[in-house]
Design an enzyme around this catalytic site. Sequence first.
Site, mmCIF file in Angstrom:
data_model
loop_
_atom_site.group_PDB
_atom_site.id
_atom_site.type_symbol
_atom_site.label_atom_id
_atom_site.label_comp_id
_atom_site.label_asym_id
_atom_site.label_seq_id
_atom_site.Cartn_x
_atom_site.Cartn_y
_atom_site.Cartn_z
ATOM 1 N N HIS C 122 11.575 23.401 -11.104
ATOM 2 C CA HIS C 122 10.796 24.725 -9.896
ATOM 3 C C HIS C 122 10.630 25.391 -10.401
ATOM 4 C CE1 HIS C 122 9.804 27.512 -6.836
ATOM 5 N NE2 HIS C 122 9.980 26.277 -6.341
ATOM 6 N N ASP C 202 19.839 27.429 -11.703
ATOM 7 C CA ASP C 202 19.293 27.538 -10.654
ATOM 8 C C ASP C 202 19.578 26.743 -9.508
ATOM 9 O OD1 ASP C 202 17.312 27.373 -8.615
ATOM 10 O OD2 ASP C 202 15.795 26.730 -9.232
ATOM 11 N N GLN C 205 19.327 24.441 -4.468
ATOM 12 C CA GLN C 205 18.947 23.203 -3.760
ATOM 13 C C GLN C 205 20.449 23.532 -3.342
ATOM 14 O OE1 GLN C 205 16.776 22.055 -1.660
ATOM 15 N NE2 GLN C 205 14.711 23.044 -2.455
ATOM 16 N N LYS C 228 17.984 30.071 2.117
ATOM 17 C CA LYS C 228 17.968 27.694 1.709
ATOM 18 C C LYS C 228 19.416 28.041 2.415
ATOM 19 C CE LYS C 228 14.533 27.777 -1.568
ATOM 20 N NZ LYS C 228 13.669 26.806 -1.666
ATOM 21 N N CYS C 366 6.505 23.325 -5.641
ATOM 22 C CA CYS C 366 6.447 24.096 -7.137
ATOM 23 C C CYS C 366 7.120 23.033 -7.970
ATOM 24 C CB CYS C 366 7.234 25.198 -6.754
ATOM 25 S SG CYS C 366 6.224 26.019 -5.269
HETATM 26 C C1 LIG Z 1 14.626 24.354 -7.264
HETATM 27 C C2 LIG Z 1 13.982 25.608 -6.611
HETATM 28 N N1 LIG Z 1 14.071 26.698 -7.289
HETATM 29 C C3 LIG Z 1 13.463 27.614 -6.842
HETATM 30 C C4 LIG Z 1 13.237 28.174 -6.102
HETATM 31 C C5 LIG Z 1 12.604 29.282 -5.734
HETATM 32 O O1 LIG Z 1 13.393 29.705 -4.266
HETATM 33 P P1 LIG Z 1 12.634 31.301 -3.661
HETATM 34 O O2 LIG Z 1 11.050 31.008 -3.111
HETATM 35 O O3 LIG Z 1 13.705 31.113 -2.495
HETATM 36 O O4 LIG Z 1 13.151 32.532 -4.733
HETATM 37 C C6 LIG Z 1 13.227 27.115 -4.806
HETATM 38 C C7 LIG Z 1 12.540 27.011 -3.335
HETATM 39 O O5 LIG Z 1 11.576 27.082 -3.210
HETATM 40 C C8 LIG Z 1 13.777 26.092 -5.385
HETATM 41 O O6 LIG Z 1 13.772 24.420 -4.477
#
Ligand SMILES: Cc1ncc(COP(=O)(O)O)c(C=O)c1O
Lengths: 151, 151, 409, 409
Positions: C122, C202, C205, C228, C366
Amino acid sequence: MSADLTELYQQVILDHNRRPRNRGRLPTANRVAHGDNPSCGDQCDVFLQLDGDRIKDISFDGSGCAISQASASLMTTQLKGKTAAEAEALYKKFHEIVTTGKEPEEISDLAAFAGVHTFPARIKCATLGWHAALNALKGDAAPATTESHTD
Amino acid sequence: MSADLTELYQQVILDHNRRPRNRGRLPTANRVAHGDNPSCGDQCDVFLQLDGDRIKDISFDGSGCAISQASASLMTTQLKGKTAAEAEALYKKFHEIVTTGKEPEEISDLAAFAGVHTFPARIKCATLGWHAALNALKGDAAPATTESHTD
Amino acid sequence: MPAWPDVRADFPILHQQVNGKPLVYLDSAATAQKPRAVIDALVRYYERDNSNVHRGLHALSMRATDAYEGARTRVAKFIHAADPAEVIFTRGTTESINLVAHSWGRAHLKPGDVVLATEMEHHSNLVPWQQAAKASGATLRYVPVLGANAEGGLDLAALDRLLTPSVKLFAFTHISNTLGTVNPAAELCRRARAVGAVTVVDAAQSVGHVPLDVQALGCDFLAFSGHKMCGPTGIGVLYGRRALLDKLAPDETGGGMVVSVDYEGASWKPAPERLEAGTPDIAGAIGLGVACDYLEGLDRAAIARHDSGLARLAYEKLSTLPNIRLLGPADARSGLVSFAFPDVHAHDVVTFADEDGIALRGGHHCNQPLMRKLGLTSTTRASFYVYNQPGEIDALVSSLQRTLKFFRG
Amino acid sequence: MPAWPDVRADFPILHQQVNGKPLVYLDSAATAQKPRAVIDALVRYYERDNSNVHRGLHALSMRATDAYEGARTRVAKFIHAADPAEVIFTRGTTESINLVAHSWGRAHLKPGDVVLATEMEHHSNLVPWQQAAKASGATLRYVPVLGANAEGGLDLAALDRLLTPSVKLFAFTHISNTLGTVNPAAELCRRARAVGAVTVVDAAQSVGHVPLDVQALGCDFLAFSGHKMCGPTGIGVLYGRRALLDKLAPDETGGGMVVSVDYEGASWKPAPERLEAGTPDIAGAIGLGVACDYLEGLDRAAIARHDSGLARLAYEKLSTLPNIRLLGPADARSGLVSFAFPDVHAHDVVTFADEDGIALRGGHHCNQPLMRKLGLTSTTRASFYVYNQPGEIDALVSSLQRTLKFFRG
Ligand SMILES: Cc1ncc(COP(=O)(O)O)c(C=O)c1O
Ligand SMILES: Cc1ncc(COP(=O)(O)O)c(C=O)c1O
């Protein structure tokens, strides 16, 4: 299908989406600009053959939804032969159409995009090609983005 | 005044707060350590005259609430003459008293601090001087802070 | 599909009509909906206990502090951290990763070092490392994904070659938000540790979807977002192993994280306070703690089976649609499915689905570089969570059929 | 005291007993209580509209995006920003100031430069500048405060001497959270601008209490926290003049703030998105917007009169207590009073007041260097807001009298 959706995906739009006009790199282009819609990754290149202040020929290339592709395609048909000032003025009207749904009589096919105004998130799709074209006219090398705050 | 508050501000504590014992810089000190309670800015210096492993003399200086001042004062009266290991063991008991309210029979005046356990935010006040003293015993130059996670 | 209780009654938002149809929410990978218990916890906090934390001695402040620190302990248990002090509250995954990239990166990365990521990251676990590499002179490398539709997951053979002793940090996603791939996180951490690299997982998910044990994973840092996993927006976590956190310099400074300040300089508290400058999102943290309770109450292993069961079912049913391209593995996948059509754009698909009350996400998720590698600019994604039901997949498939018919004629 | 409507009914938390007494909440400078309207807005968001913003095309996502961007516009109006894009949502004042110190500081500060602050800054508007100065080689200087009890406010004559052309940035608080001093912010900005210095105004204690117009102030940056102005925890704002924001590099990077990303690098969106990496605190921003509505509905000039009226009344009544030391100006002060006794420590005062149901704050108020300068380690602070009443000051004075009697015998 709801009335809103039928209004959004009018026949003109579907037609331009399926059979885009002036698509591909313009071999005679002397101006080019790139547009991004960062919220979805859609992209659009616009190629111009400028003769002084006048758009002698124009094409676009890129990928995106039906609305953005049809809009870019229709735009090329409308801008051919126009001066920079005329193009600018036409965009103003187009912007009014997609944001308010108002359909000024004198504009024909552009009015097909009036349905966009009930889908505010899609306004950026409809204006992507236009942003790139106006940047190309200005000779602005920076990629156009639909994230400006005038949208 | 509520029972909890009467229990917190016992006569022993008020007495030590008004007339702190062993307060001021100890001229014969060969060890010193500084303690901070970062959540309120209270500070406490503890001065030790160590004779081998044994606390020959001890004093404290600093500023803080009645609980922290009385605790440091009472501590000095209890630690004088003790070895490092005995001091460590006494702190363990004291910590148990202020966190649980349990009053082991054999400990006299320290039991006055049993009322602290119903005011968890004040545990740091009661242990500030002790933290500094233990650090001084270890010869630890880093300032003691009550923000360790064993509190 | 394994048996699963209908928990829809716990989620007030689901009981509404969208465009005249019952809402079918298939966008939980973007953000999850909130159970009544979490919403109530926020209300209760603001109606009973609201106060600033840490520096207060009055009743409300003590209650707020207890609730905030209690939430830290709750979250620590949820991820099996050895110590509540290993849980730093942040705004979310993105901020957590930036904190490591800034604080750890500045202290440790130098020219010649390698930061390793994967091609499926991401933007939030990719751009911060590009920036850290640029700032330090380190090089950023990527573990490739395998297969034309990324169905093969990470190239573990390439990982062997890439994991040289120059690799100082390995950042990877536990579960891909676009592909649904579940990476072998423990194995990746083990291999990274063998060359002395620090690992950043990370878990955006994964933490709300699968049982997760940071000690079993053996990671050094792990990042996730409350929103999430049924928690409020604006709160997330950076987990860090105590030994590393204790050496981590603060990125932000200010109230609450200092021991002593004078006009010349300041000294820091230990973690977690040192890394939480300013008034934290107290209500958010409390809400996240309650979300942990809620998910634990449903049994996290059962959630994992439910979510991935729905995703496999969706994968199967969607594969019957003519000319569909399905991304990621067919089998071992988490609770989401991403797909694309050559002739109908994701935005149009999403707009048509919305007309049927179905919430889908269309775009690059993203994940622009991965999209480009796969020759796509966007996909449509359906993602599942505890409140979804097999019947909603049938609704999705019918809606897509209608959309394809409209565009293909 | 000017006439003032009793708005206590709007605040659910106030209607409780603490230690058997009706709660008297005099700690709003630490955090303000929340009106029903704000709590309801959070519930409504989570029960009806919750979704991720910006990247979604389905109904919920469009509603959430509209509400989030609507909140930005609402906040922009509240501070009279020229453009909603000048409002960056952050976690709070501390993060806002760190953002400027990091992003602006790294780009502009160099050895020989001077950063100017004042002796009355909160740690959050002081330590970040110490760090920025240390990182860049710039020098940090302080405008002194005048008087043994800081009753004279900032030394404006010294400011004339200190504001040399080497000063690149001047950071100061609009209203002191310890002294109650109201600094002449517009005047300070004007003088700073005259030497070409960028101004950073810490409005944590002012934006919810006095009418505030960033264009009239003439500041470059302004920071505040939602939780101190009836908004939720976890949300705050950095205001920046468009011309400066447009040139500000992002501090955090990740999803939502990029135009285009490939494996080699990334390009940024304009502000505000560029400075808001990751999923924002959507519910928090919406709640803050509603807090703006609420305060506007009470008339902000009237709030200012009410709060400072209570503080002046408290100052007067407290000054009758034997051997009390009152900090800050007697007159032109905002809604708080800080005081100390030579023989009774603030913590003991606060604990005794709590026994009477009165919530006070005792400590250094994140103002250690100022405390030290004034020869104190802590003070007790009573702070007032829209829901406080003159009768509560009488309760405070009686409680203090009992406390003094207990300790003094
Ligand atoms: C795999 C992953 N990493 C990072 C993020 C970023 O999370 P956040 O926007 O809550 O900081 C997301 C979700 O958007 C994600 O799905
Ligand atoms: C003057 C002042 N500046 C900054 C802050 C920090 O605000 P926050 O903790 O919400 O970031 C505060 C409040 O604590 C304050 O009173």
